[in-house]
Write a protein that holds these residues in place. Structure first.
Motif, PDB file in Angstrom:
ATOM      1  N   ASN A   3       0.842  -1.191   0.000  1.00 45.03           N
ATOM      2  CA  ASN A   3       0.000   0.000   0.000  1.00 45.03           C
ATOM      3  C   ASN A   3       0.882   1.248   0.000  1.00 45.03           C
ATOM      4  OD1 ASN A   3      -1.895   1.988   0.218  1.00 45.03           O
ATOM      5  ND2 ASN A   3      -2.895   1.140   2.028  1.00 45.03           N
ATOM      6  N   LEU A   6       0.193   4.796   1.879  1.00 42.49           N
ATOM      7  CA  LEU A   6       0.538   5.117   3.265  1.00 42.49           C
ATOM      8  C   LEU A   6       1.752   6.048   3.370  1.00 42.49           C
ATOM      9  CD1 LEU A   6       0.048   1.620   4.948  1.00 42.49           C
ATOM     10  CD2 LEU A   6      -1.505   3.593   5.004  1.00 42.49           C
ATOM     11  N   ASP A  85       5.158   7.914  11.078  1.00 43.78           N
ATOM     12  CA  ASP A  85       4.213   7.114  10.281  1.00 43.78           C
ATOM     13  C   ASP A  85       4.777   6.867   8.885  1.00 43.78           C
ATOM     14  OD1 ASP A  85       2.482   7.124  12.435  1.00 43.78           O
ATOM     15  OD2 ASP A  85       1.102   8.598  11.557  1.00 43.78           O
ATOM     16  N   HIS A  86       5.400   7.893   8.300  1.00 39.27           N
ATOM     17  CA  HIS A  86       6.006   7.762   6.972  1.00 39.27           C
ATOM     18  C   HIS A  86       7.126   6.715   6.995  1.00 39.27           C
ATOM     19  CE1 HIS A  86       7.413   9.006   3.007  1.00 39.27           C
ATOM     20  NE2 HIS A  86       8.629   9.134   3.503  1.00 39.27           N
ATOM     21  N   ALA A  89       5.713   3.259   7.241  1.00 40.37           N
ATOM     22  CA  ALA A  89       5.176   2.821   5.959  1.00 40.37           C
ATOM     23  C   ALA A  89       6.302   2.398   5.014  1.00 40.37           C
ATOM     24  CB  ALA A  89       4.338   3.936   5.327  1.00 40.37           C
ATOM     25  N   LYS A  92       7.554  -0.977   6.157  1.00 41.37           N
ATOM     26  CA  LYS A  92       6.599  -2.011   5.769  1.00 41.37           C
ATOM     27  C   LYS A  92       6.723  -2.308   4.277  1.00 41.37           C
ATOM     28  CE  LYS A  92       1.784  -3.272   6.315  1.00 41.37           C
ATOM     29  NZ  LYS A  92       0.485  -2.899   6.835  1.00 41.37           N
TER      30      LYS A  92
END
Length: 97
Positions: A3, A6, A85-86, A89, A92
């Protein structure tokens, strides 16, 4: 499934990534020092820092030391959370087979 949505588009630039990376580990950093660490021009730093400030990821402090202006930057709480958060992501995304 990967994804890519994100990832935060505000941090895609290498300059913005650099600014945020430095400010995540330092409290306040002067304009001149940031410029030297990133090896960029005044205008380039001002432009990217302005965009990050506009999105409330940075706070800017302008003052005079004697007769010389001094601009320093720090990451905001929103900036810290958004950048973390970046990075999560990205990790991930990189961890996907």
């Amino acid at each position: 499934m990967i994804n890519i949505q994100l990832l935060n588009k505000d941090f895609e630039s290498r300059v913005r990534l650099g600014i945020m990376s430095i400010l995540m580990v330092r409290d306040w950093v002067e304009f001149k020092e940031l410029k030297e660490l990133l090896d960029i021009t005044d205008g380039n730093l001002a432009s990217h820092a302005g965009a990050l400030e506009k999105n409330q990821y940075l706070q800017v402090r302008k003052e005079f030391v004697g007769k010389k202006p001094r601009t320093t930057y720090a990451v905001t709480q929103l900036g810290r959370k958004s950048f973390q958060d970046h990075l999560a992501a990205l990790e991930k995304l990189l961890g996907q087979p």
